[in-house]
Design an enzyme around this catalytic site. Structure first.
Site, PDB file in Angstrom:
ATOM      1  N   LEU A  94     -79.772 -23.235 -50.518  1.00 38.34           N
ATOM      2  CA  LEU A  94     -78.062 -23.866 -50.380  1.00 38.34           C
ATOM      3  C   LEU A  94     -77.995 -24.839 -50.555  1.00 38.34           C
ATOM      4  O   LEU A  94     -79.018 -25.372 -49.336  1.00 38.34           O
ATOM      5  CB  LEU A  94     -77.962 -23.093 -48.835  1.00 38.34           C
ATOM      6  CG  LEU A  94     -77.671 -21.410 -48.754  1.00 38.34           C
ATOM      7  CD1 LEU A  94     -77.289 -20.953 -47.824  1.00 38.34           C
ATOM      8  CD2 LEU A  94     -76.104 -21.259 -49.647  1.00 38.34           C
ATOM      9  N   ASP A  95     -76.709 -25.780 -50.528  1.00 36.25           N
ATOM     10  CA  ASP A  95     -76.994 -27.281 -50.191  1.00 36.25           C
ATOM     11  C   ASP A  95     -76.898 -27.422 -48.836  1.00 36.25           C
ATOM     12  O   ASP A  95     -76.547 -27.060 -48.394  1.00 36.25           O
ATOM     13  CB  ASP A  95     -76.146 -27.954 -50.983  1.00 36.25           C
ATOM     14  CG  ASP A  95     -74.154 -27.572 -51.117  1.00 36.25           C
ATOM     15  OD1 ASP A  95     -74.434 -27.650 -49.695  1.00 36.25           O
ATOM     16  OD2 ASP A  95     -73.855 -27.682 -51.705  1.00 36.25           O
ATOM     17  N   ILE A  96     -77.324 -28.957 -48.713  1.00 37.86           N
ATOM     18  CA  ILE A  96     -77.728 -29.227 -47.049  1.00 37.86           C
ATOM     19  C   ILE A  96     -76.220 -29.418 -46.670  1.00 37.86           C
ATOM     20  O   ILE A  96     -75.968 -29.191 -45.488  1.00 37.86           O
ATOM     21  CB  ILE A  96     -77.574 -30.699 -47.415  1.00 37.86           C
ATOM     22  CG1 ILE A  96     -77.443 -31.597 -45.956  1.00 37.86           C
ATOM     23  CG2 ILE A  96     -76.180 -31.557 -47.490  1.00 37.86           C
ATOM     24  CD1 ILE A  96     -78.860 -33.110 -45.736  1.00 37.86           C
ATOM     25  N   THR A  98     -74.155 -27.045 -47.143  1.00 33.97           N
ATOM     26  CA  THR A  98     -73.669 -25.427 -46.849  1.00 33.97           C
ATOM     27  C   THR A  98     -74.612 -25.003 -45.725  1.00 33.97           C
ATOM     28  O   THR A  98     -75.460 -24.815 -45.793  1.00 33.97           O
ATOM     29  CB  THR A  98     -73.579 -24.448 -48.047  1.00 33.97           C
ATOM     30  OG1 THR A  98     -73.258 -25.517 -49.243  1.00 33.97           O
ATOM     31  CG2 THR A  98     -73.223 -23.599 -48.468  1.00 33.97           C
TER      32      THR A  98
END
Length: 266
Positions: A94-96, A98
């Site tokens: 997951l990106d930072i 999210t």
């Protein structure tokens, strides 16, 4: 003892031996062979004897899905339980910005299969969208949109209430390309202000783990993941009661907060 790549590098540099002979990539071993790494004997166990472990982690925003960050920012691995002789492998990322459900396992084959696009495993996200979402926007994202790295689409889009800048949707996607959910909404001129993964395959994010907490999955839950991945079922590790562990963790956190509060008041 490490990742596949790390072990391959050890083999290539001659640090691994089988029955006294330097190992080569592609060599096969049985449970009865004598394997050493850096001259030290390695205890071999059959795959069936190794428990399959999977934990569910509730990722907060602001954490990175990497083992080490040069800038010293917090990573998802910082909060995971320590392992001896094994390592946690992330099933997807997951990106930072999210939050939500992340799965980690000690079984590399299970992780590889659950992440492979050919498995077509559903990922469900709760999305808060800024902008006026029209039916034609939803229709386009379901039918497919050409992004810079190829066609992408949601298999399902459901409105979950709210209005204006607080309109929430649940969307389902079958792969995990970088920022794919955000980019699909952006293709319609809409902005995602909050994004949270709530399901990966058969595993739903639930109240067992709050943000920043992890929970060990049950035998039944891990068996479901194994079946989706096309792997034989395997026993899971006997663990302490997760509810007791989490309650102890929360009490410890509350105690620290109270100490800090009392120090400030003085």
């Amino acid at each position: 003892m490490g990742s596949r790549r790390e072990m391959e590098r050890l083999i290539e540099t001659g640090e691994v031996a089988i029955n006294g002979q330097t190992a080569k990539l592609g060599d096969r071993v049985s449970i009865n062979d004598r394997v050493t790494v850096h001259g030290r004997l390695v205890k071999l166990v059959s795959e069936e004897e190794v428990p399959r472990r999977v934990i569910m982690y509730s990722k907060p925003e602001g954490e990175l899905c990497t083992r080490h960050d040069p800038q010293g920012r917090r990573t998802v691995f910082d909060r995971l339980p320590k392992l001896k002789g094994e390592r946690w492998i992330s099933i997807g990322r997951l990106d930072i910005n999210t939050s939500g459900l992340l799965l980690f396992t000690t079984d590399g084959e299970l992780a590889n299969r659950l992440m492979h696009p050919s498995q077509q495993i559903e990922r469900e996200y709760a999305v808060r969208v800024m902008g006026d979402v029209k039916p034609e926007h939803v229709k386009a994202m379901v039918e497919g949109v050409m992004l810079e790295d190829g066609m992408a689409n949601f298999t399902d889009v459901q409105e979950f209430g709210g209005e204006g800048i607080n309109t929430w949707f649940h969307v389902v996607i079958m792969e995990g390309r970088n920022r794919e959910v955000r980019r699909l909404w952006e293709s319609q001129g809409l902005t995602v202000s909050r994004l949270k993964r709530v399901r990966y395959g058969s595993i739903f994010l639930d109240k067992r783990a709050r943000a920043g907490e992890w929970i060990e999955l049950t035998q039944q839950e891990i068996d479901q993941l194994s079946e989706m991945a096309g792997l034989e079922k395997r026993r899971v590790r006997d663990t302490i009661d997760n509810r007791d562990r989490i309650e102890r963790q929360r009490k410890k956190t509350r105690a620290i907060r109270n100490v800090n509060k009392n120090q400030r008041s003085k």
